[in-house]
Write a protein that holds these residues in place. Sequence first.
Motif, PDB file in Angstrom:
ATOM      1  N   ALA A  13       0.820  -1.212   0.000  1.00 33.90           N
ATOM      2  CA  ALA A  13       0.000   0.000   0.000  1.00 33.90           C
ATOM      3  C   ALA A  13       0.854   1.262   0.000  1.00 33.90           C
ATOM      4  O   ALA A  13       0.339   2.364   0.251  1.00 33.90           O
ATOM      5  N   SER A  14       2.163   1.079  -0.263  1.00 33.29           N
ATOM      6  CA  SER A  14       3.116   2.194  -0.308  1.00 33.29           C
ATOM      7  C   SER A  14       3.253   2.895   1.029  1.00 33.29           C
ATOM      8  O   SER A  14       3.536   4.101   1.102  1.00 33.29           O
ATOM      9  N   GLY A  15       3.040   2.150   2.098  1.00 31.37           N
ATOM     10  CA  GLY A  15       3.220   2.714   3.430  1.00 31.37           C
ATOM     11  C   GLY A  15       4.660   2.581   3.896  1.00 31.37           C
ATOM     12  O   GLY A  15       5.444   1.811   3.347  1.00 31.37           O
ATOM     13  N   GLY A  16       5.020   3.334   4.918  1.00 34.65           N
ATOM     14  CA  GLY A  16       6.363   3.287   5.455  1.00 34.65           C
ATOM     15  C   GLY A  16       6.429   2.484   6.741  1.00 34.65           C
ATOM     16  O   GLY A  16       5.417   1.954   7.216  1.00 34.65           O
ATOM     17  N   PRO A  17       7.637   2.380   7.332  1.00 31.81           N
ATOM     18  CA  PRO A  17       7.799   1.571   8.533  1.00 31.81           C
ATOM     19  C   PRO A  17       6.987   2.084   9.712  1.00 31.81           C
ATOM     20  O   PRO A  17       6.566   1.298  10.553  1.00 31.81           O
ATOM     21  N   ARG A  18       6.724   3.389   9.755  1.00 30.78           N
ATOM     22  CA  ARG A  18       5.945   3.912  10.874  1.00 30.78           C
ATOM     23  C   ARG A  18       4.484   3.463  10.804  1.00 30.78           C
ATOM     24  O   ARG A  18       3.805   3.380  11.836  1.00 30.78           O
ATOM     25  N   VAL A  19       3.999   3.170   9.611  1.00 33.85           N
ATOM     26  CA  VAL A  19       2.640   2.621   9.486  1.00 33.85           C
ATOM     27  C   VAL A  19       2.583   1.250  10.145  1.00 33.85           C
ATOM     28  O   VAL A  19       1.654   0.925  10.892  1.00 33.85           O
ATOM     29  N   LEU A  20       3.595   0.425   9.861  1.00 35.69           N
ATOM     30  CA  LEU A  20       3.661  -0.908  10.470  1.00 35.69           C
ATOM     31  C   LEU A  20       3.701  -0.804  11.997  1.00 35.69           C
ATOM     32  O   LEU A  20       2.960  -1.505  12.695  1.00 35.69           O
ATOM     33  N   LEU A  21       4.546   0.067  12.507  1.00 38.01           N
ATOM     34  CA  LEU A  21       4.657   0.243  13.955  1.00 38.01           C
ATOM     35  C   LEU A  21       3.352   0.773  14.544  1.00 38.01           C
ATOM     36  O   LEU A  21       2.941   0.377  15.636  1.00 38.01           O
ATOM     37  N   GLY A  22       2.706   1.673  13.793  1.00 38.09           N
ATOM     38  CA  GLY A  22       1.441   2.227  14.264  1.00 38.09           C
ATOM     39  C   GLY A  22       0.337   1.193  14.358  1.00 38.09           C
ATOM     40  O   GLY A  22      -0.592   1.335  15.162  1.00 38.09           O
ATOM     41  N   ILE A  23       0.436   0.127  13.571  1.00 33.56           N
ATOM     42  CA  ILE A  23      -0.553  -0.953  13.646  1.00 33.56           C
ATOM     43  C   ILE A  23      -0.353  -1.768  14.922  1.00 33.56           C
ATOM     44  O   ILE A  23      -1.315  -2.165  15.587  1.00 33.56           O
TER      45      ILE A  23
END
Length: 450
Positions: free
Chosen positions: A182-192
């Motif tokens: 989804a073209s997200g970055g590592p902070r998106v993963l951490l935010g999940i």
Amino acid sequence: MTAGGRWIQQWDPEDETFWKETGERIAKRNLWFSVLSEHIGFSIWTLWSVLVLFMGPEYGLTPADKFLLTSLVTLVGAVVRVPYTFAVAIFGGRNWTVVSAGLLLVPTVAAFAVMEPGTSFTTFLWIGLLAGIGGGNFASSMTNINAFFPLRQKGWALGLNAGGGNLGVAAIQLVALAVIGASGGPRVLLGIYIPLIVVAAVLAALFMDSIENVKNDTGAARDAAKDAHTWIMSFLYIGTFGSFIGYSFAFGQVLTTQFGRTPLQATYLTFMGPLLGSLVRPVGGRLADRFGGARITLWNYVAMAAATAVLVLASTRKSLPLFVAAFVVLFSLTGIGNGSTFKMIPGIFQAKAAAKGLQGEAAAVHARRLSGASMGLIGAVGALGGVGINLAFRQSFLSYGSGTGAFVTFLAYYAVCFGVTWAVYLRRPVARGGATAATEAKPQLSYAEV
């Protein structure tokens, strides 16, 4: 039965009436929420195996830097398993699950804060070390759940607990795949994961229990540490679980560094190995129940060596399809070996109890006491294999520019494990005159059926 703070004052799962009327329901409720916490713990422990895939050239890290980072995270996860093993009896199973789950916020929030180009490697290293605490959740979770279930159901309960936890490795890779896609970055993963950690801690506080009469047996830990079989089985578990967790950290980096895959392309492939390795762990236990843990472990090492030989061939020929296929097979074999080696441990101490002349319940109590203590030590030492895996890859890429040298080393280790398993647990020594050792003295210390 319970007092304030969800403490259970009396707990006797071996009483079938108590188990059917009350115990089973409570034990299973604790099992499910323990699995959830352990599952997220594994995800956070292996978090950096995914984060390094997001860290492109703009981060200024070499492949050697990334392998060193994941090696140290693995090391911390192995070391903290020892104190986590004894934390349940000190604080209570429910209380420690809440604490250990809540502690996962520390490495996750810290990584969220620093995850950007320009951050120094030293900072990444220190933040990565914090993620190692996720490796300890396995030890405390297994110790806690072991206390809830009767002996006749421990295999099923512990297998489900361990397998559900191990799936956390594949889960975070699948979530990372969705984020990258989804073209997200590592902070998106951490935010999940930050809210998931909070949910796990809150659910543990609301629905789990602590057992009052669970006490640390430091004498058992001391006796287990003195027993040679604890360290022999630790050596064998390095080859199985050490390989599982080490490859979980390294697989994606090998694909991006040696085969030039993008993070998205690598993540499409990396989740398959940990997923299958987690799912087949109970299969290894089942096979060990039927044919003997030592026999399954022995031939599993033969298969692991064969799969590793194929990896050497694929690496030298730069064949990505053959490499991925062999790696996934090897992951599956580590899962089978994890199940069969842990099945061996109670059998070994049961055999030692019989050799001492103990019988019936006395033998069972002796075996449970030492096998329970040894499992914590074996699990901690076995996890150190993951450190060796990543350091071997680091040195191989520094020396040869590929992982081939590391695979040759792993092949040699599996061969030694095969020899140790055969020599210690399956070889039947022959006394002079052709009589077997079993005829020389009784009771006989035999591990052929463990």
